[in-house]
Write a protein that holds these residues in place. Structure first.
Motif, mmCIF file in Angstrom:
data_model
loop_
_atom_site.group_PDB
_atom_site.id
_atom_site.type_symbol
_atom_site.label_atom_id
_atom_site.label_comp_id
_atom_site.label_asym_id
_atom_site.label_seq_id
_atom_site.Cartn_x
_atom_site.Cartn_y
_atom_site.Cartn_z
ATOM 1 N N VAL A 153 0.908 -1.187 0.091
ATOM 2 C CA VAL A 153 -0.082 0.044 0.244
ATOM 3 C C VAL A 153 0.998 1.225 -0.192
ATOM 4 C CG1 VAL A 153 -1.685 1.269 1.128
ATOM 5 C CG2 VAL A 153 -1.814 -1.386 1.221
ATOM 6 N N PHE A 154 2.010 1.182 0.739
ATOM 7 C CA PHE A 154 2.923 2.567 0.887
ATOM 8 C C PHE A 154 3.246 2.729 -0.554
ATOM 9 C CE2 PHE A 154 7.336 3.676 1.221
ATOM 10 C CZ PHE A 154 7.082 4.989 1.920
ATOM 11 N N ARG A 155 3.906 1.766 -0.889
ATOM 12 C CA ARG A 155 4.574 2.027 -2.501
ATOM 13 C C ARG A 155 3.673 2.373 -3.533
ATOM 14 N NH1 ARG A 155 7.199 -3.201 -0.823
ATOM 15 N NH2 ARG A 155 9.469 -2.890 -0.144
ATOM 16 N N ASN A 156 2.431 2.002 -3.521
ATOM 17 C CA ASN A 156 1.458 2.437 -4.357
ATOM 18 C C ASN A 156 1.223 3.791 -3.995
ATOM 19 O OD1 ASN A 156 1.225 0.102 -5.824
ATOM 20 N ND2 ASN A 156 -0.477 -0.781 -4.459
ATOM 21 N N LEU A 157 0.832 4.127 -2.918
ATOM 22 C CA LEU A 157 0.631 5.618 -2.435
ATOM 23 C C LEU A 157 1.699 6.603 -2.622
ATOM 24 C CD1 LEU A 157 -1.227 5.286 0.984
ATOM 25 C CD2 LEU A 157 -2.344 5.972 -1.147
ATOM 26 N N LEU A 158 2.878 6.114 -2.653
ATOM 27 C CA LEU A 158 4.055 6.831 -3.202
ATOM 28 C C LEU A 158 4.246 7.348 -4.422
ATOM 29 C CD1 LEU A 158 6.590 7.955 -1.320
ATOM 30 C CD2 LEU A 158 7.777 5.991 -2.397
ATOM 31 N N ALA A 159 3.801 6.083 -5.230
ATOM 32 C CA ALA A 159 4.007 6.435 -6.695
ATOM 33 C C ALA A 159 2.733 7.411 -7.124
ATOM 34 C CB ALA A 159 3.758 5.285 -7.455
ATOM 35 N N GLU A 160 1.563 7.516 -6.433
ATOM 36 C CA GLU A 160 0.545 8.249 -6.588
ATOM 37 C C GLU A 160 0.465 9.592 -6.243
ATOM 38 O OE1 GLU A 160 -2.892 6.287 -5.185
ATOM 39 O OE2 GLU A 160 -2.621 4.352 -6.314
ATOM 40 N N GLN A 161 1.157 9.747 -5.135
ATOM 41 C CA GLN A 161 1.014 10.904 -4.543
ATOM 42 C C GLN A 161 2.044 11.894 -4.284
ATOM 43 O OE1 GLN A 161 -1.126 10.834 -0.538
ATOM 44 N NE2 GLN A 161 -2.409 8.978 -1.382
ATOM 45 N N MET A 162 3.474 11.418 -4.506
ATOM 46 C CA MET A 162 4.581 12.134 -4.405
ATOM 47 C C MET A 162 4.832 12.954 -5.693
ATOM 48 S SD MET A 162 6.561 12.698 -2.056
ATOM 49 C CE MET A 162 7.071 11.793 -0.180
ATOM 50 N N ARG A 163 5.127 14.123 -5.639
ATOM 51 C CA ARG A 163 5.418 14.975 -6.860
ATOM 52 C C ARG A 163 6.753 14.302 -7.860
ATOM 53 N NH1 ARG A 163 4.589 21.379 -5.198
ATOM 54 N NH2 ARG A 163 2.268 20.976 -4.376
ATOM 55 N N LYS A 164 6.279 14.227 -9.110
ATOM 56 C CA LYS A 164 7.240 13.478 -9.875
ATOM 57 C C LYS A 164 8.718 14.404 -10.028
ATOM 58 C CE LYS A 164 4.367 10.244 -10.918
ATOM 59 N NZ LYS A 164 4.578 8.926 -10.409
ATOM 60 N N GLU A 165 8.274 15.765 -9.871
ATOM 61 C CA GLU A 165 9.656 16.744 -9.924
ATOM 62 C C GLU A 165 10.690 16.639 -8.791
ATOM 63 O OE1 GLU A 165 6.073 19.446 -8.742
ATOM 64 O OE2 GLU A 165 6.279 17.500 -10.104
ATOM 65 N N TRP A 166 10.044 16.002 -7.726
ATOM 66 C CA TRP A 166 10.986 15.747 -6.692
ATOM 67 C C TRP A 166 11.776 14.643 -6.745
ATOM 68 C CZ3 TRP A 166 6.337 16.388 -2.702
ATOM 69 C CH2 TRP A 166 5.997 17.625 -2.498
#
Length: 223
Positions: A153-166
């Motif tokens: 769940v963590f990895r999926n949320l990380l891919a969805e919610q973290m800004r790509k430019e970071w």
């Protein structure tokens, strides 16, 4: 009204807060029962022997600080003290080269990144305990039988919610909590050592603190 408030507080005298998100207050009873209530700024004070200074809450994210984390870890792990097998793991989370986000995008963006990561951890590890340290690392205490699902769940949320430019890369280190004789600070330190060992491996984002790593770190000290 005072009587009602007094009764309501009595209902939660054996609870502590996991985390606070806007509009929702989450509690866990020492018995393990969990409960959610609507609210925004109200929380109940523990009056058990496990009560801690409420100031040990991270102001940026609303998560527990290290002292609260250690206290809750002692409470939960003590319940399984008679077990001969490890039932809990401490996980350390660290954003690799986090300072580059601050340098490139500014401190405000860096703080936003930390708050998003804290929110993701709170969602993914809803059955665990999450804390943030002053050095921008995060720790989670989770039952081993719940860990793999929570990590997915963590990895999926990380891919969805973290800004790509970071371009965030989050390394994770794990330490099994011994069935007896555990020390929260030692488990946290071992989990972070495993986490930091990952910076040497391209593409690998999870490592356990095990005998092989312990021997390697001990050998490195004498070189």
């Amino acid at each position: 009204m005072k009587q009602a408030m007094k009764q309501e507080r009595n209902d939660f005298q054996s609870t502590f807060r996991i985390c606070t998100r806007t509009g929702i207050l989450r509690f866990v009873h020492l018995s393990g029962r969990r409960e959610e209530r609507e609210g925004s700024s109200l929380f109940y004070t523990c009056v058990t022997e496990h009560n801690e200074d409420e100031s040990d809450v991270d102001m940026l994210t609303g998560l527990f600080g290290p002292m609260q984390f250690a206290s809750r870890m002692n409470v939960l792990c003590r319940q399984d003290v008679t077990s001969e097998e490890e039932k809990y793991a401490v996980l350390a989370f660290n954003i690799e080269n986090f300072r580059l986000i601050n340098e490139r995008f500014g401190m405000q963006e860096g703080d936003l990144c930390l708050k998003i990561l804290a929110d993701i951890l709170s969602q993914a590890f809803i059955e665990g305990i999450v804390c943030r340290t002053p050095v921008d690392s995060f720790y989670v205490l989770i039952r081993i039988d719940q860990m793999n699902h929570a990590l997915n769940v963590f990895r999926n949320l990380l891919a969805e919610q973290m800004r790509k430019e970071w371009n965030c890369v989050v390394n994770i280190g794990g330490c099994l909590v011994p069935s007896e004789g555990w020390k929260p600070s030692v488990c946290m330190d071992h989990a972070m050592q495993a986490c930091r060992s990952l910076s040497r491996f391209n593409g690998k984002r999870f490592a356990w603190y095990d005998k092989e790593l312990a021997d390697e770190l001990t050998f490195a000290r004498y070189i």
